[in-house]
Every structure is written in structure tokens, then in C-alpha cells.
Enzyme design. Sequence first.
Site, PDB file in Angstrom:
ATOM      1  N   LYS A  83       0.857  -1.188   0.000  1.00 25.34           N
ATOM      2  CA  LYS A  83       0.000   0.000   0.000  1.00 25.34           C
ATOM      3  C   LYS A  83       0.893   1.239   0.000  1.00 25.34           C
ATOM      4  O   LYS A  83       1.819   1.359   0.824  1.00 25.34           O
ATOM      5  CB  LYS A  83      -0.870  -0.026   1.251  1.00 25.34           C
ATOM      6  CG  LYS A  83      -2.155   0.754   1.165  1.00 25.34           C
ATOM      7  CD  LYS A  83      -2.990   0.442   2.406  1.00 25.34           C
ATOM      8  CE  LYS A  83      -4.246   1.261   2.467  1.00 25.34           C
ATOM      9  NZ  LYS A  83      -4.861   1.199   3.804  1.00 25.34           N
TER      10      LYS A  83
HETATM   11  C1  E4P Z   1      -8.144   1.544   4.256  1.00 24.65           C
HETATM   12  O1  E4P Z   1      -7.429   1.189   3.383  1.00 24.65           O
HETATM   13  C2  E4P Z   1      -8.080   2.888   4.848  1.00 24.65           C
HETATM   14  O2  E4P Z   1      -6.843   3.096   5.425  1.00 24.65           O
HETATM   15  C3  E4P Z   1      -9.200   3.053   5.826  1.00 24.65           C
HETATM   16  O3  E4P Z   1     -10.402   2.584   5.237  1.00 24.65           O
HETATM   17  C4  E4P Z   1      -9.339   4.465   6.333  1.00 24.65           C
HETATM   18  O4  E4P Z   1     -10.504   4.558   7.107  1.00 24.65           O
HETATM   19  P1  E4P Z   1     -10.786   5.767   8.123  1.00 24.65           P
HETATM   20  O5  E4P Z   1     -11.027   6.989   7.308  1.00 24.65           O
HETATM   21  O6  E4P Z   1     -11.995   5.340   8.881  1.00 24.65           O
HETATM   22  O7  E4P Z   1      -9.552   5.894   8.974  1.00 24.65           O
END
Ligand code: E4P
Length: 217
Positions: A83
Site C-alpha cells: 500500500k
Molecule cells: C483503508 O485502506 C483505509 O486506510 C481506511 O479505510 C481508512 O478509514 P478511516 O477513514 O476510517 O480511517
Amino acid sequence: MQLFLDTTDTAVLRTLAATGLVDGVTTNPTLIAKSGRPMVEVIAEICGLVEGAVSAEVAATDVQGMLAEGRRLAAVAANVVVKLPLTPEGLVATRQFALEGIQTNVTLCFSAPQAMLAAKAGATYVSPFVGRLDDIGEDGIQLVHDIRAIYDNYAFDTQILAASIRSADHVQAAAIAGADCCTLPPAVFEALFKHPLTEKGLEQFLSDWAKTGQSIL
Ligand code: E4P
């Protein structure tokens, strides 16, 4: 629609993976910090719990650092997806990983032009953050619609992974908008099963069944 869990809680993950409905997992540095565990250890455990894609996010912000960290993470298990943030450096690293056959998830996507760049860089997944856009008064689901239209116009094969999901309604809207995947906090995943009429209906059926005095077996 592939359903991913957005968590580093392996106990919860183990329980929910037993439904057979969890297609993958996403993590981020905040969730790793929340786990209180070494990142490589927790990612390795998660990769043993689900067969599908497990996103593990780099912490470096320069290209060489991202490449080094990404290769280390990709070596943890075959289902690791590296990622990377949607920055110029993150997209250079994405392009390199595409050449090396390493899967990537380009994260922190907040606009359709950003998503177009991620696809051009060869990202496997792009993660539009629906909830965080809603939080600032914008329409996160509209972004998913826009990315879908652009990717379809140009036959980009990058998968849209709707992220920052806050509710079952978000999941429904992301599915209608054509997201390929949705990553959900465990509580939202559990909410997908629920409807008050399901509970009420089952209660009535079981009560009526008990009155028959019958047994199926
Ligand atoms: C996933 O890949 C993201 O990091 C995550 O969904 C972020 O979510 P949040 O905005 O609730 O922190």
C-alpha cells in the site's frame, strides 16, 4: 463486490473470516499502531487467516525507501499487497512494483484525477476514501462513480477499493457505483447481516414452529 476487512484485530478477523465472506484485509499505519504489535508479525498472521489480498502500507515517503519497504512487506506472504500513498513518489514506486509483478494499493485517493494517475502508474487497487470526503462535506460516493466512469472509458484494469467506509449504506452505495471492492471496519461488516424485520420474522417463525411440536430430524 469483494468485501475486505479494515482491521489488524486478528481475533475479530478470525471470527469474521469463518463466515467465508471475507475476501481480503486492509491495514494502515494507524491500525498497526492500534494493534500494539510488530508490523511484520501482524501482517504475517493476517495473511495466514485470509487467502485474499492483504494490504500492508509503507511508511517511507521517498521512492527508494518505499521500494525497500515494499519489497520487504511483499516477501512476508504471496497475498501481501503493498500500500502506497497517492504522492508523486508513491506513484513512481507503484510503477516500479508493477514492473516487478508486485501488487499495489494506492491509498489516500480523494479525487478522480488522482485515481486516473494511479491507474496509469499500474496500481492493482486504488482506495478512494469515501467517509473522509463526507466528513468535510463532500460526496465520497460520487467520487467512486466518477472513478468507475473514467476507468471504464479507458479500460483501466485497476480495481476500485472503496475505503473509509462508515456504514452499511456506504457499502450499498459503493456497490451501486461500481466499486470492485469495499473495505469495512468489523462493525460495519456485522451490520450488513442485520435488518429488524429479519430478526422479527425469525422470532415469529420460531415461535410458530415451536407450537407445532414437530422436529425436522
Ligand atoms: C483503508 O485502506 C483505509 O486506510 C481506511 O479505510 C481508512 O478509514 P478511516 O477513514 O476510517 O480511517
